[in-house]
Design a protein around this motif. Structure first.
Motif, PDB file in Angstrom:
ATOM      1  N   GLN A 162      51.621  28.592  35.278  1.00  0.00           N
ATOM      2  CA  GLN A 162      53.014  28.752  35.310  1.00  0.00           C
ATOM      3  C   GLN A 162      53.086  30.105  35.974  1.00  0.00           C
ATOM      4  N   GLY A 163      54.437  30.369  36.512  1.00  0.00           N
ATOM      5  CA  GLY A 163      54.795  31.614  37.461  1.00  0.00           C
ATOM      6  C   GLY A 163      53.848  32.683  37.270  1.00  0.00           C
ATOM      7  N   ASN A 164      53.970  33.541  36.153  1.00  0.00           N
ATOM      8  CA  ASN A 164      53.410  34.935  35.911  1.00  0.00           C
ATOM      9  C   ASN A 164      52.274  34.736  35.161  1.00  0.00           C
ATOM     10  N   VAL A 165      51.710  33.601  34.891  1.00  0.00           N
ATOM     11  CA  VAL A 165      50.369  33.691  33.925  1.00  0.00           C
ATOM     12  C   VAL A 165      49.126  33.737  34.701  1.00  0.00           C
ATOM     13  N   LYS A 166      48.105  34.990  34.612  1.00  0.00           N
ATOM     14  CA  LYS A 166      47.299  35.189  35.408  1.00  0.00           C
ATOM     15  C   LYS A 166      45.789  34.316  34.681  1.00  0.00           C
TER      16      LYS A 166
END
Lengths: 327, 303
Positions: free
Chosen positions: A163-167
């Protein structure tokens, strides 16, 4: 003294008491043995010296082993005789067949890859300036528990949803993302997950292979090497015609030893996937059937199967040893 | 397992050429070095990553990869104090003590029993010697799994379940075949003249064992001792079957495995816990590597 100790001082006391008791038993044996002399006395001394070991092995290894073989012909509750049905289940049930298939993957892949890496590495670092340090790096995984190794690698395989900002926090998935791919649930994807678990075992066993093979390489006589060198043999044929034949008996021993160890692998699977997602192997399935599924008969049959599978590898090992000693 | 490896370690005094050395030179060193370095890095990186993580704050471990530590280093010892303390529910200190309590007798007991038996096999003639030795040698191949359930039933019937005794007794028993085999091989190499001379002087088997054998046996005992210590410290299966999950008896590997099973994403606890559990075996290994390698070369890997 035979109760459960719960505080640390109590535990230490119990340990000391056990050691004292043990020392007393040994003292009695030695005292009696000391009273016998001469040729006839020798026999008595020998039997006294063997008594503790034989007793422990008979009660703790031989009887339980035979009992388990007997139990493997009984049903889940261990009450009614069902012949070879448990063994039938192992070779026909869909889940059990997956277990067998995985065990084959483990036993075929691990020994060869670990031995190959160990051999190559042993040759590469041989006589180099950092030899002992370089060896220690590869060998260290051998000294830690399979459980700790499992935790270390579970972290390497860790997955975070895409998901977008999950590293990503696991190294493998981060590499995949850096290379432009999508992160994978590595330990859930079959049959990929079984091979990822196998890598952990290779990581542990390569050090073993390297140590043994390195000693074998160093034992190759100098004059052979010198002669080949004077003949101007190149590196590849030096490896193929001299190194490999010289260490070949050792390679067989290393392969079979790792093979046997791999057959019984349990901790890695249990720590990393719990045997879920089609990663179970015989040793893990033995534990699951016996303690979680409460199927004592099937558990016993799996343990016996493990035993039966070890035997041909050991016989092969002994045979090739004999042959190498004879030549 | 169970078979002598046909290798000997030659003395490493003179710098000598070896096939490997030649192979390496011919392979033009840079490539060989690069390959060695790649393998070494691959083998070290997983452990290194977890080690770095164990010193990072919980929130950071869970949101960024451990490699970001090098651009944004923040360190804490909180993870370690959490796994040691009781309030975190991990209480590794107690399990650490258990591991030590399990290990010490599990090494000493089989070592002494096996030394006595090995002496009898090596230096006393008695009827049935070869057959009995072969039988014990063969027992090395019995997988532990085959023995566990009947053994558990025996322990229940003599009412020692949930105590250290179950682990001491089972580890000691499982170690015997390998220990007897290793020590026997070693004792056979001691010159017979030594023993005969002692016998002529009127020494019995007891004093020969203590005065002649034991001092010579130290390296072999050390090799077996380290082997067995690492084996017992790292064991999970035997502990799972006999110890129960509570902090009274269970060793540190069991608690780490439980942690991994029940709180598989609590990486701040898992990373610190893993390192607490490997600090002892790694130290033992690094200090006594020489003996350990000798043990490996002489014999076997059991299980």
């Amino acid at each position: 003294m035979f109760n459960t100790a719960s505080t640390t001082p109590e535990k230490i006391l119990q340990m000391l008491a056990a050691l004292l008791l043990f020392a007393a038993v040994m003292g009695v044996i030695l005292f009696i043995a000391g009273r016998f002399g001469g040729k006839r006395g020798d026999k008595v001394v020998a039997y006294l010296y063997l008594l503790p070991a034989v007793l422990m092995l008979a009660v703790g290894l031989v009887y339980p082993g035979l009992r388990t073989i007997y139990q493997s012909f009984f049903d889940a509750a261990g009450s009614s005789f069902i012949g070879f049905d448990n063994y039938g289940t192992i070779f026909s049930d869909k889940d059990q067949l997956t277990v067998l298939r995985n065990t084959v993957f483990w036993v075929v892949v691990t020994p060869f890859v670990a031995t190959a890496i160990g051999l190559v590495y042993a040759i590469l670092v041989d006589k180099s300036r950092f030899e002992s340090f370089a060896k220690a790096l590869i060998f260290l995984p051998m000294s830690i528990s399979f459980v700790a190794a499992g935790v270390i690698w579970k972290f390497v395989y860790e997955y975070r949803p895409d998901q977008g900002n999950v590293k990503q926090i696991g190294l493998v998935n981060q590499l995949i993302v850096w290379l432009g791919g999508k992160p994978i649930q590595l330990l859930i994807e079959t049959p990929l997950n079984t091979f990822l678990l196998i890598i952990v075992m290779i990581w542990i066993q390569a050090g073993f292979a390297m140590t043994i093979l390195s000693a074998a390489i160093k034992a190759i006589p100098d004059d052979i090497i010198e002669a080949a060198r004077l003949d101007g043999v190149n590196a590849w044929s030096m490896f193929r015609k001299i190194t490999l034949p010289s260490v070949q008996p050792t390679v067989v021993v290393v392969l079979t030893t790792i093979g046997i160890g791999t057959l019984k692998v349990f901790d890695i699977v249990r720590t990393m996937t719990g045997g879920n997602f089609e990663t179970s192997v015989i040793a893990n399935e033995f534990y699951r059937q016996t303690f979680n599924a409460d199927n004592q008969g099937l558990g016993a049959a799996l343990a016996v199967l493990l035993f039966v599978l070890v035997i041909p590898i050991v016989i092969y090992n002994i045979r090739s040893l004999r042959r190498s000693e004879a030549s | 397992m169970s078979t002598a490896t046909p290798v000997t370690t030659p003395p490493l005094k003179a710098e000598k050429i070896s096939t490997a050395g030649v192979a390496k030179k011919r392979l033009s060193s840079p490539w060989a070095s690069i390959a060695a370095i790649v393998i070494a890095v691959l083998w070290t990186l997983p452990t290194f990553g977890l080690l770095v993580s164990s010193f990072r704050p919980e929130r950071e471990i869970k949101t960024t990869g451990w490699w970001t530590f090098f651009s944004d280093p923040t360190t804490t010892f909180e993870n370690y104090s959490k796994v040691f303390g009781e309030e975190g529910g991990v209480n590794l200190a107690a399990f650490f003590v258990n591991s030590l309590i399990i290990c010490i007798p599990s090494v000493l007991i089989p070592m002494s029993i096996a030394a006595l038996s090995a002496y009898a096999f090596a230096w006393i003639k008695f009827p049935g010697r070869n057959v009995l030795f072969l039988m014990i040698f063969a027992l090395q191949i019995v997988p532990l799994q085959v023995t566990l359930i009947p053994l558990l039933k025996i322990f229940v019937s003599i009412d020692i379940t949930g105590t250290f005794w179950t682990l001491w007794l089972s580890h000691a028993t499982f170690a015997l075949p390998l220990a007897i085999y290793l020590l026997h091989n070693f004792m056979r190499e001691i010159p017979a003249g030594l023993i005969e001379a002692a016998r002529v002087d009127g020494a019995g088997h007891v004093s020969i064992f203590f005065k002649v054998m034991l001092p010579l046996l130290t390296p072999a005992l050390a090799a077996f001792g380290i082997f067995q210590f690492l084996w017992v410290w790292n064991d999970l299966l035997v502990a799972l079957v006999f110890a129960g999950g509570g902090d009274e008896v269970a060793p540190i590997t069991l608690q780490l495995a439980n942690l991994s099973g029940t709180r598989g994403t609590a990486w701040h606890l898992l990373s610190a816990g893993a390192f607490v559990s490997i600090i002892v075996p790694v130290t033992v290994f690094l200090l006594l590597q020489r003996y350990f390698v000798r043990g490996l070369l002489a014999g076997s890997v059991k299980g």
